[in-house]
Design an enzyme around this catalytic site. Structure first.
Site, short mmCIF file in Angstrom:
data_model
loop_
_atom_site.label_atom_id
_atom_site.label_comp_id
_atom_site.label_asym_id
_atom_site.label_seq_id
_atom_site.Cartn_x
_atom_site.Cartn_y
_atom_site.Cartn_z
N ILE A 50 0.82 -1.20 0.00
CA ILE A 50 0.00 0.00 0.00
C ILE A 50 0.86 1.26 0.00
CG2 ILE A 50 -0.15 0.25 2.52
CD1 ILE A 50 -3.19 0.83 2.08
N LYS A 51 2.12 1.14 0.39
CA LYS A 51 2.99 2.30 0.50
C LYS A 51 3.32 2.93 -0.85
CE LYS A 51 3.57 1.98 5.02
NZ LYS A 51 3.15 3.01 5.97
#
Length: 461
Positions: A50-51
């Site tokens: 998700i980063k």
């Protein structure tokens, strides 16, 4: 910029970020709750986490603000995933990268960063954020020393949470047709849960956002009491969640509740997700799912619960997916007596500690009065070292004046912490001449105990 649905050809890899699938969880939650549980599978991002979303957003915002200039160097303290997103964007945009990380992160994460051409500096975990050796401090120093450098600062850079407000939140709302009732997410930098929860609550204020924390982190107590308690801080194994400070991206006003999950429960669930749902997710997903099950009594039949699966299981092959690593920490279930039994039988005593600044003569007195063969040393309530009678004797013989010196001048490394469910047979292998005791943590009661060789002998006789 995240990709647009329906685009056939992406101009570069950065345009494939976002629009990740929402997948129903079936077996793990079947007996626990009648609610519909859906996982947001962020491993579908090109950097497998998700980063990627917030890494690109931080870079683009820095470029617009003139903080990141052509040919510049991106500096960041990262557990691995943010670094991956930054490094991937740096390749496309022509920047250099230098990352600092902690020695508790998996080797796979460090190797992945190096694969993108980044320089990685590994720093000690068990130090305060303000300590010059911490990965926060080292990254800040590098930003000051390196010309044309920019530190992303994912913890306090609000572009982090804004990325999830603009992207992840709307995606979840649309994918559930606005039916979502609960959001469950691990909390590290706070960007994901803050950005997503803020967006969702604007659409429906009744939606609950529940953050998953870990034992050894300050979030839960701060949310419930407003007190930043350093005594809550101690080393933990779970990766990607929890902190020993308060990042600006953690907006406690949009997080309704924090649920703490033990290292063991997070690690065991990480493996269950793969084996029972066929989803190869990482350690923070395990923590999030374990926390969701702990909260399952709050859910009802018509509820729609979305849990964030932050990163990919391939980054934990040497840890949570390695039997030897799991067994060494007492995370694999085995029959027989455990540390909990020793505590119940009062074979193991509650941990007695002395502050590092206290004089050596105080340790001599305490160890003599209580017949202790070793003692743990703390700083501000955190266990940072130990002292055994043989070492103390050797130091005292060499220099009798040492008794007036602070304990930190002669202390030895801290004894390892294990979960209270660790089997006695495993504890016996961890106690060696160089390591004469093991510290046991009961995460439910938040008490610490010490187990020595003589304790093991007493129960095995």
């Amino acid at each position: 910029m995240a990709n647009a649905p329906g685009r056939k050809i992406a101009a570069n890899i950065l345009e494939t970020i976002g629009n990740t699938p929402l997948v129903r969880i079936n077996r793990i939650t079947k007996e626990a709750t009648p609610a519909t549980v859906l996982a947001k599978i962020e491993t579908f991002n090109p950097g497998n986490s998700i980063k990627d979303r917030m890494a690109l957003k931080m870079i683009e915002d820095a470029e617009k603000a003139g903080k990141l200039k052509p040919g510049g160097t991106i500096i960041e303290g990262t557990s691995g995933n943010t670094g991956m997103g930054l490094a991937m964007a740096a390749v496309i945009k022509g920047y250099k990268c230098i990352f600092t990380t902690t020695d508790k992160q998996s080797k796979e994460k460090v190797d992945a960063l190096k694969a993108f051409g980044a320089e990685v500096i590994v720093c000690p975990t068990d130090v305060d954020p303000e300590d010059p050796r911490s990965y926060y401090s080292v990254s800040s120093r590098l930003e000051r020393e390196i010309p044309n450098a920019w530190k992303a600062n994912q913890y306090d850079n609000l572009s982090n949470s804004q990325a999830h407000y603009e992207q992840t939140g709307p995606e979840i709302w649309e994918q559930t047709d606005g039916r979502i009732t609960h959001l469950v997410s691990g909390v590290g930098t706070g960007g994901t849960i803050t950005g997503v929860a803020r967006y969702l609550k604007e659409r429906n204020p009744k939606i609950k956002a529940w953050g998953i924390d870990t034992y050894g982190s300050v979030f839960k107590k701060y949310k419930e009491t407003g007190i930043f308690d350093k005594n809550e801080i101690y080393p933990y194994i779970t990766e990607g969640i929890g902190e020993d400070f308060l990042p600006q991206n953690v907006d406690f006003s949009v997080i309704d509740h924090f649920e703490k999950v033990t290292d063991k429960d997070a690690a065991v669930m990480t493996r269950r997700i793969t084996r029972e749902e066929g989803i190869f997710a990482g350690n923070s997903a395990g923590a999030a799912m374990a926390g969701l099950l702990q909260l399952a009594h709050n859910f009802h039949e018509n509820d729609v619960v979305v849990v964030i699966f932050h990163d990919h299981g391939s980054r934990y092959m040497a840890k949570m997916f390695n039997d030897e690593w799991m067994a060494a920490r007492g995370f694999l279930e085995k029959s027989g007596m455990t540390a909990r039994d020793l505590v119940a039988l009062r074979v193991s005593g509650e941990l007695y500690t002395l502050e590092a600044a206290r004089p050596v003569e105080e340790a001599i007195k305490v160890m003599s009065e209580h017949d202790f063969s070793q003692i743990s040393i703390t700083r501000n309530g955190r266990v940072i070292g130990s002292l055994n009678e043989q070492h103390l004797y050797n130091e005292f013989v060499k220099n009798p004046d040492i008794k007036r010196k602070p304990l930190e001048e002669i202390m030895q490394p801290a004894f390892p912490f294990v979960d209270i469910s660790t089997p006695v047979e495993l504890l016996s292998t961890m106690i060696t001449p160089a390591n004469p005791a093991v510290l046991v943590r009961d995460f439910k009661t938040e008490k610490n105990f010490i187990i020595t060789r003589s304790d093991i002998i007493r129960v095995l006789m």
